[in-house]
Design a protein around this motif. Structure first.
Motif, short mmCIF file in Angstrom:
data_model
loop_
_atom_site.label_atom_id
_atom_site.label_comp_id
_atom_site.label_asym_id
_atom_site.label_seq_id
_atom_site.Cartn_x
_atom_site.Cartn_y
_atom_site.Cartn_z
N ALA A 26 13.32 19.02 -33.76
CA ALA A 26 13.87 18.14 -32.71
C ALA A 26 13.83 16.90 -33.20
N THR A 27 14.93 15.83 -32.85
CA THR A 27 14.76 14.48 -33.15
C THR A 27 13.83 13.63 -32.43
N THR A 28 13.80 12.38 -32.73
CA THR A 28 13.07 11.51 -32.11
C THR A 28 13.58 11.46 -30.51
N GLY A 29 14.78 11.16 -30.60
CA GLY A 29 15.71 10.85 -29.40
C GLY A 29 15.48 12.26 -28.44
N ASP A 30 15.37 13.15 -28.85
CA ASP A 30 15.35 14.59 -27.95
C ASP A 30 13.88 14.56 -27.22
N VAL A 31 13.08 14.04 -28.14
CA VAL A 31 11.55 14.08 -27.45
C VAL A 31 11.50 12.77 -26.47
N VAL A 32 11.88 11.67 -26.89
CA VAL A 32 11.49 10.68 -25.89
C VAL A 32 12.65 10.73 -24.72
N ARG A 83 25.25 17.76 -17.61
CA ARG A 83 24.49 18.23 -18.86
C ARG A 83 25.25 17.48 -20.32
N SER A 84 26.49 17.33 -20.32
CA SER A 84 27.06 16.48 -21.29
C SER A 84 26.50 15.13 -21.32
N TYR A 85 26.53 14.32 -20.26
CA TYR A 85 25.75 13.23 -20.30
C TYR A 85 24.27 13.10 -20.87
N ARG A 86 23.63 14.14 -20.45
CA ARG A 86 22.28 14.25 -20.89
C ARG A 86 22.28 14.39 -22.39
N GLU A 87 23.11 15.22 -22.88
CA GLU A 87 23.28 15.35 -24.47
C GLU A 87 23.64 13.93 -25.02
N HIS A 88 24.55 13.11 -24.50
CA HIS A 88 24.94 11.79 -24.93
C HIS A 88 23.67 10.85 -24.83
N VAL A 89 22.80 10.98 -23.85
CA VAL A 89 21.37 10.38 -23.57
C VAL A 89 20.72 10.51 -24.88
N GLY A 90 20.50 11.87 -25.21
CA GLY A 90 19.56 12.09 -26.44
C GLY A 90 20.01 11.53 -27.66
N ALA A 91 21.46 11.84 -27.93
CA ALA A 91 21.97 11.18 -29.13
C ALA A 91 21.78 9.67 -29.26
N ILE A 92 22.12 8.95 -28.41
CA ILE A 92 22.12 7.57 -28.53
C ILE A 92 20.63 6.89 -28.46
N THR A 93 19.51 7.78 -27.96
CA THR A 93 18.19 7.39 -28.20
C THR A 93 17.84 7.44 -29.63
N LEU A 147 12.12 22.41 -25.62
CA LEU A 147 11.10 21.86 -26.28
C LEU A 147 9.99 22.94 -26.27
N LEU A 148 9.70 23.40 -25.14
CA LEU A 148 8.44 24.52 -25.20
C LEU A 148 8.84 25.66 -25.76
N ARG A 149 10.01 25.91 -26.33
CA ARG A 149 10.37 27.33 -26.66
C ARG A 149 10.28 27.03 -28.26
N THR A 191 4.52 19.23 -22.03
CA THR A 191 5.14 18.81 -23.20
C THR A 191 4.61 18.14 -24.34
N VAL A 192 3.51 17.47 -23.73
CA VAL A 192 2.70 16.60 -24.67
C VAL A 192 1.72 17.70 -25.45
N ALA A 193 1.05 18.55 -24.79
CA ALA A 193 0.37 19.46 -25.62
C ALA A 193 1.21 20.35 -26.46
N LYS A 194 2.38 20.51 -26.08
CA LYS A 194 3.22 21.22 -27.09
C LYS A 194 3.59 20.45 -28.18
N VAL A 195 4.01 19.21 -28.18
CA VAL A 195 4.22 18.18 -29.13
C VAL A 195 2.99 18.11 -30.07
N GLY A 196 1.64 18.18 -29.48
CA GLY A 196 0.40 17.92 -30.01
C GLY A 196 0.10 19.10 -30.99
N ARG A 197 0.58 20.30 -30.39
CA ARG A 197 0.48 21.34 -31.31
C ARG A 197 1.51 21.69 -32.46
N LEU A 198 2.55 21.23 -32.09
CA LEU A 198 3.65 21.14 -33.51
C LEU A 198 3.05 20.25 -34.52
#
Length: 479
Positions: free
Chosen positions: A129-135, A203-213, A330-332, A114-121
């Motif tokens: 992607a939002t900051t919360g998604d990546v974090v 899965r719903s809980y994980r979506e909420h985690v990304g949104a609040i982050t 993220l990788l896609r 994932t770090v390599a993917k973020v570096g290439r992008l």
């Protein structure tokens, strides 16, 4: 890597997943160290699969030693029990040791991907992607992948133990074997729908985690502006509302999780009661011996741990599946096509120019004053090739240069860039070594910062270098 030595991390070559689907990615991460994975599962058979069949020694000691008053046979069976217990004890230590290494390798490999993917992008990541998604991927999902790999480790041993107990009970009495087989099958049938519900709610809980982050990172990044326009209370209220939604999503996970825990704890006990009642009747009718009755009870009691463990593993694997799905997303993300027609950069001393603003940078120190900080940021992004532009380096368009060479010669240092913990010399050196640290400090006009520190370049600054002022941190970032 040997089985009894920790893997070297980070790995030199992470490899490439063949197909980016959650289960395929998860299995790919779990099988990169094939020898280690095989060692984990083989040791699981001896450490966990052998425990449920230990009562066979108890049965022999009762029937051939105590019942027949044969103290030699009793000693042999007891000695065999001690030997088997020693094998189990050693196997547990080896199994746990290799499991930790297996988990670390898989989670760290996913982190590197994932770090390599973020570096290439690069700057293009913001559009997808939002900051919360990546974090959340870097923290929540990596942790879930590690837990899932670790939970996967004992499954082979537990399954081997359950199969062995079923075979031994069938050999003792067909009815006892059928009782255990039907009971375990019923537990699996009842657990299936609960696992599906748990996965959907997680899965719903994980979506909420990304949104609040994302919300919290936006608040932190714009806190000064929010205070300036009086919007702090409004964002606080939004964050409070999102946190309540997250709490409710977390509580919704509790119901299916509690039912699964109930089945894991209660079903084996009910099964144990049925086996004890049935084996007692068979012993009273002289269809099985007293030793076999005791062993039947012990076999079933020993199933409590593997059955509960497998069900807990299923719960954790559902979380790992959701985490792997987020990593796949993220990788896609689409990357710019790799160019093969890049041009080498200009000779040293060439000017770096931005036609959009008319700015031309020559070797040496240049100070730029801008009324709008955002326009200055956009200009630097163009000069460094972080956004599409007509910037030129000498007579070579920045967009035509090899990105690796461009990064080596043109680097944008954000004044809010992260400073890691460690001695000042180590933090400044990065990957280049400490040979040029003094030169870099002088170029950044930070000599007075170093002189003011108690141990100079050997001073431990701590995380984010908060022991120095904001202006001093900016000069250290520049260095």
């Amino acid at each position: 890597m040997t089985l009894l030595r920790a893997p070297r991390l980070p790995v030199s070559d992470t490899g490439t997943p063949p197909r980016l689907t959650p289960w395929r990615l998860f299995w790919w991460l779990a099988t990169r160290r094939k020898l280690l994975a095989a060692g984990v599962w083989i040791s699981a058979v001896f450490s966990l699969g052998l425990v449920p069949v230990m009562p066979i020694f108890l049965s022999g000691a009762v029937d051939e030693g105590i019942a027949r008053h044969d103290w030699g046979a009793l000693a042999a069976w007891v000695g065999s029990l001690v030997a088997a217990g020693s094998v189990v004890a050693v196997s547990i230590v080896v199994h746990h040791r290799m499991t930790v290494w297996w988990r670390q390798d898989a989670s760290y490999r996913a982190q590197q991907l994932t770090v390599a993917k973020v570096g290439r992008l690069g700057a293009r990541l913001r559009a997808h992607a939002t900051t919360g998604d990546v974090v959340s991927v870097g923290i929540t999902d990596m942790r879930a992948i590690g837990r899932s790999i670790e939970a996967l480790a004992p499954t082979v041993g537990c399954a081997a133990g359950i199969i062995a107990v079923a075979v031994l009970l069938f050999a003792t009495s067909v009815s006892l074997g059928l009782t255990v087989f039907i009971g375990v099958t019923a537990v699996a049938v009842l657990t299936g729908p609960l696992l599906g519900r748990l996965q959907r709610r997680y899965r719903s809980y994980r979506e909420h985690v990304g949104a609040i982050t994302t919300r919290s990172s936006d608040i932190v990044a714009g806190l000064r502006v929010l205070r300036g326009v009086g919007g702090e209370d409004a964002f606080n209220e939004s964050y409070r509302r999102d946190s309540q939604d997250l709490k409710r999503a977390g509580l919704r996970i509790a119901a299916p999780g509690a039912w699964i825990d109930t089945l894991a704890a209660g079903a084996p006990l009910i099964l144990l009661g049925a086996v004890v009642w049935q084996s007692a009747r068979l012993a009273a009718d002289h269809q099985i011996t007293v030793g076999q009755m005791v062993a039947a009870y012990a076999y079933t009691a020993a199933l409590l741990q593997p059955v509960g463990w497998i069900m807990s593993t299923a719960m954790v694997l559902m979380q790992g599946h959701v985490a792997a799905a987020k990593i796949c997303e993220l990788l896609r993300l689409p990357e710019p096509p790799r160019r093969t027609d890049t041009r080498p950069g200009p000779p040293p001393g060439a000017e770096l120019a931005d036609p959009d603003t008319g700015l031309s940078l020559r070797p040496g120190l240049t100070v730029i004053a801008a009324a709008d900080p955002q326009s200055a940021t956009e200009m630097f992004d163009r000069l460094a090739g972080l956004s599409p532009a007509d910037a030129v380096f000498g007579d070579v368009p920045v967009s035509d240069m090899d990105p690796v060479e461009l990064r080596r010669r043109v680097l944008v240092a954000d004044h809010d860039a992260y400073l890691y913990a460690g001695t000042l010399a180590t933090v400044l050196a990065g990957a280049t070594g400490e040979r040029r640290v003094v030169e870099a400090v002088t170029a950044a006009c930070a000599d007075d910062v170093v002189d003011a520190l108690p141990d100079g370049l050997s001073t431990d600054l701590g995380n984010q270098a908060r022991t120095v002022s904001g202006g001093q941190r900016q000069r250290l970032r520049l260095a």
